[in-house]
Design a protein around this motif. Structure first.
Motif, short mmCIF file in Angstrom:
data_model
loop_
_atom_site.label_atom_id
_atom_site.label_comp_id
_atom_site.label_asym_id
_atom_site.label_seq_id
_atom_site.Cartn_x
_atom_site.Cartn_y
_atom_site.Cartn_z
N LEU A 245 12.29 5.14 7.97
CA LEU A 245 11.70 3.99 7.31
C LEU A 245 10.73 3.23 8.22
N GLU A 246 11.04 3.15 9.51
CA GLU A 246 10.13 2.46 10.43
C GLU A 246 8.78 3.19 10.47
N LEU A 247 8.83 4.51 10.47
CA LEU A 247 7.60 5.29 10.45
C LEU A 247 6.84 5.06 9.14
N GLU A 248 7.57 4.94 8.04
CA GLU A 248 6.92 4.70 6.75
C GLU A 248 6.22 3.35 6.73
N ARG A 249 6.83 2.35 7.36
CA ARG A 249 6.16 1.04 7.44
C ARG A 249 4.87 1.13 8.24
N ARG A 250 4.91 1.88 9.33
CA ARG A 250 3.70 2.04 10.15
C ARG A 250 2.62 2.80 9.39
N LYS A 251 3.03 3.79 8.64
CA LYS A 251 2.06 4.54 7.82
C LYS A 251 1.43 3.63 6.78
N ALA A 252 2.24 2.73 6.21
CA ALA A 252 1.70 1.78 5.23
C ALA A 252 0.64 0.90 5.87
N ALA A 253 0.92 0.46 7.10
CA ALA A 253 -0.02 -0.42 7.79
C ALA A 253 -1.32 0.29 8.14
N SER A 254 -1.24 1.57 8.45
CA SER A 254 -2.42 2.27 8.92
C SER A 254 -3.18 3.04 7.84
N SER A 255 -2.48 3.39 6.73
CA SER A 255 -3.09 4.31 5.78
C SER A 255 -3.32 3.77 4.39
N CYS A 256 -2.57 2.75 3.97
CA CYS A 256 -2.69 2.29 2.58
C CYS A 256 -4.09 1.73 2.33
N CYS A 257 -4.79 2.32 1.35
CA CYS A 257 -6.17 1.92 1.06
C CYS A 257 -6.26 0.96 -0.12
N GLN A 258 -5.12 0.50 -0.63
CA GLN A 258 -5.07 -0.44 -1.74
C GLN A 258 -5.78 0.09 -2.99
N CYS A 259 -5.52 1.36 -3.29
CA CYS A 259 -6.13 1.97 -4.48
C CYS A 259 -5.46 1.50 -5.77
N ARG A 260 -4.26 0.93 -5.67
CA ARG A 260 -3.51 0.38 -6.80
C ARG A 260 -2.87 1.45 -7.70
N THR A 261 -2.96 2.73 -7.32
CA THR A 261 -2.41 3.77 -8.19
C THR A 261 -0.91 3.59 -8.37
N CYS A 262 -0.20 3.18 -7.32
CA CYS A 262 1.25 2.98 -7.41
C CYS A 262 1.58 1.92 -8.45
N THR A 263 0.80 0.85 -8.47
CA THR A 263 1.04 -0.22 -9.44
C THR A 263 0.61 0.19 -10.84
N GLU A 264 -0.53 0.84 -10.95
CA GLU A 264 -1.04 1.23 -12.26
C GLU A 264 -0.11 2.22 -12.97
N MET A 265 0.63 3.02 -12.19
CA MET A 265 1.51 4.02 -12.79
C MET A 265 2.96 3.58 -12.82
N CYS A 266 3.25 2.36 -12.38
CA CYS A 266 4.63 1.86 -12.39
C CYS A 266 5.09 1.61 -13.83
N PRO A 267 6.15 2.27 -14.30
CA PRO A 267 6.59 2.12 -15.70
C PRO A 267 7.05 0.70 -16.05
N ARG A 268 7.68 0.02 -15.12
CA ARG A 268 8.10 -1.36 -15.39
C ARG A 268 6.89 -2.30 -15.40
N HIS A 269 5.92 -2.06 -14.53
CA HIS A 269 4.70 -2.87 -14.53
C HIS A 269 3.98 -2.73 -15.87
#
Length: 443
Positions: A245-269
Motif C-alpha cells: 500500500l505504501e508503494l501504491e500511495r507513492r505511485k499515486a503521487a507520481s503517476s496519477c494524471c487526473q484523467c477522471r476515468t476512475c470516477t466516471e466509471m464508478c457505479p455508485r458515482h
C-alpha cells in the motif's frame, strides 16, 4: 396462515442464518414491517462465481415459496428476483414456478459488474436510489441473496440450522465444481473434491477476484465463503491482492494524471453518490487537507474495485487508497451522514462494464468453465468453527472440551448486539474451546 414476524426473527437468529456472502449481516435484523419490497439477489456479479444460479435452478420451488412467505410476513407489496438475463435456463424454471406467485416478479438485468451490489440492484429493480451511507430499508426495501433465502427455508420448514456452505471451486483445478462444505472445513479438504491442483505454486482467492481476499490451505470455510479460486501465484489478480500500500500511495503521487476515468466509471458515482476516486488520488498525492469532505466521502465507497482493476489506464489503486481512509474513519468512530444524492447520470447505461470484458481484463476467461453443483461432501476429520462469521457480536461458546456434539447442535449461543447462534457442522468430540473458535474432531 402467515407467520408472525417475531416468530420468523426467532427462528433465523437461533438457526444462525446470516447473509451467505459479503459481510454476513444477521438475517433477522433485516426483518421489518416497514418494507414494501423484498428483493432476492441472484445476480452474483463477480466473475467465475456460479452457486446462486445453480442453487436457484435446483431448488426454485423452495426458494421462491420462502421468498413469498417472507414477503407476506413483512406485509410487503411485492417480491423481486434479480438475476442476469443470460441465465436463461434458471429464468425458464423460475417462470414456471412463478405462475403460483402473482406478487413475485423477475428483474432480468444486464450481465455487468457490479450489478450484485444491493444499491445498484435496488435501483435496477425499483428505480429507487439509496442515499449515500443509507440502508435499503430507508427506501422500504429488504435484500437477501439466494443461499440466505434457502437457508431460511431449511430453518423454517425443515428445522435445520446453518451447518454447511455452498462453495464454487474453480481455476487451476482438475474438475471445477460447486459443493456443500461443512462449516469449519479447511480449504485443503474442500479442494480435494475438485481433484488435483494443476499448478506448482497455487494461490487461493477466497471469494470473487474483485472483492475477495487471499487465503491459504488452512483457511476455514465460513458462512460467507462463496468461492475458492485457485490461481498461479504470479497471476495478475494475486499480484494485485499482494500489493504494497505504501508503494501504491507513492505511485499515486507520481503517476496519477487526473484523467477522471476512475470516477466516471464508478457505479455508485453514477447513481449520484459523492464518490470521486480521482479527487482522493489528488489529495493523497499533494497531501492536501483543504477539503476534508474528499476524505470523509470515502465512507460511501462500496469497494467494488472497478476503479483499480478495470478503469485506471495506469494500473493505479484508488480502491486500496480509499479503503485505508475508510478503515481510519471507522476506527475513529466517524460515521458519514446521509446526504441527498445528486441526479443519476444520464449516460449511466453506457458506463456499465460487461462481466465478459472484465474477465478478459483480469486474465480469467479461460477459467470460466462449468462447475456443476454436486451432492459430494468432503470427508472431514476435524472442523474449526469460528464464533464470529457475521457482522455483530461473536457467539458465546456453550460446550466444553471433551464433550460429544451432534451435527446441528448449538455450540455457541447468540450474544447481545446482532448476535446469532453457531452450530456444530459434524458429529464429533469437542477438542478445543475459546472465545474465538471451537474445534471438533469427528467421532
Amino acid at each position: 396462515m402467515t407467520m408472525l414476524i417475531d416468530e420468523l426473527k426467532k427462528i433465523a437468529k437461533e438457526s444462525g442464518v446470516v447473509g451467505a456472502g459479503g459481510a454476513g449481516f444477521p438475517s433477522y435484523a433485516k426483518m421489518t414491517e416497514q418494507a414494501d419490497t423484498v428483493i432476492l439477489n441472484c445476480v452474483e456479479c463477480e466473475p467465475l462465481l456460479k452457486l446462486h444460479k445453480q442453487l436457484l435452478a435446483s431448488h426454485a420451488e423452495e426458494i421462491v415459496g420462502m421468498l413469498n412467505e417472507v414477503r407476506e410476513t413483512f406485509g410487503a407489496k411485492e417480491a423481486v428476483i434479480g438475476i442476469k438475463s443470460e441465465h436463461r435456463n434458471t429464468i425458464r424454471i423460475l417462470e414456471e414456478v412463478l405462475n403460483d406467485y402473482p406478487k413475485v416478479r423477475i428483474c432480468a438485468v444486464r450481465p455487468t459488474y457490479p450489478m450484485g451490489d444491493e444499491v445498484i440492484l435496488i435501483y435496477e429493480a425499483t428505480g429507487r436510489v439509496i442515499k449515500p451511507g443509507g440502508l435499503p430499508i430507508d427506501e422500504h426495501v429488504v435484500v437477501y441473496n439466494t443461499e440466505t433465502m434457502y437457508n431460511l427455508y431449511r430453518a423454517v420448514h425443515l428445522g435445520e440450522p446453518v451447518t454447511d456452505k455452498l462453495v464454487t471451486i474453480v481455476g487451476e483445478i482438475e474438475h471445477p465444481v460447486t459443493v456443500s462444505v461443512p462449516l469449519g472445513t479447511t480449504v485443503k479438504e474442500a479442494v480435494l473434491l475438485a481433484g488435483k491442483i494443476t499448478v506448482k505454486n497455487p494461490a487461493f482467492v477466497m471469494g470473487g477476484p474483485m472483492m475477495g481476499k487471499l487465503g491459504t490451505e488452512n483457511t476455514v470455510i465460513t458462512k460467507t465463503t462463496n468461492a475458492i479460486i485457485i490461481l498461479p501465484e504470479d497471476h495478475k489478480v494475486v499480484m494485485r491482492m499482494n500489493k504494497n500500500l505504501e508503494l501504491e500511495r507513492r505511485k499515486a503521487a507520481s503517476s496519477c494524471c487526473q484523467c477522471r476515468t476512475c470516477t466516471e466509471m464508478c457505479p455508485r458515482h453514477a447513481l449520484g453518490h459523492p464518490i470521486e476516486p480521482h479527487r482522493i488520488m489528488r489529495a493523497v498525492a499533494n497531501h492536501d487537507t483543504s477539503d476534508l469532505s474528499v476524505y470523509t466521502n470515502t465512507a460511501y465507497c462500496s469497494s467494488c474495485g472497478l476503479c483499480e482493476n478495470y478503469a485506471c489506464p495506469q494500473g493505479l489503486s484508488p480502491r486500496s487508497v480509499i479503503a485505508e481512509f475508510k478503515n481510519g474513519l471507522r476506527a475513529a468512530g466517524i460515521r458519514g451522514e446521509k446526504p441527498e444524492p445528486e441526479e443519476v447520470v444520464s449516460d449511466r447505461e453506457l458506463k456499465k462494464v460487461p462481466v465478459a470484458r472484465l474477465k478478459a481484463r483480469l486474465g480469467l476467461s479461460d477459467y470460466d468453465v462449468p462447475a456443476p453443483l454436486t451432492d459430494k461432501i468432503p470427508a472431514v476429520g476435524r472442523v474449526k468453527i469460528l464464533m464470529s462469521q457475521h457482522i455483530g457480536a461473536p457467539a458465546k461458546p456453550i460446550v466444553t472440551e471433551g464433550s460429544p456434539v451432534k451435527k446441528g447442535q448449538t455450540i455457541g449461543e447468540a450474544a447481545e448486539g446482532l448476535g446469532v447462534a453457531v452450530h456444530s457442522s459434524i458429529d464429533g468430540i469437542v477438542e478445543k474451546v475459546n472465545e474465538k473458535e471451537i474445534v471438533i474432531r469427528k467421532a
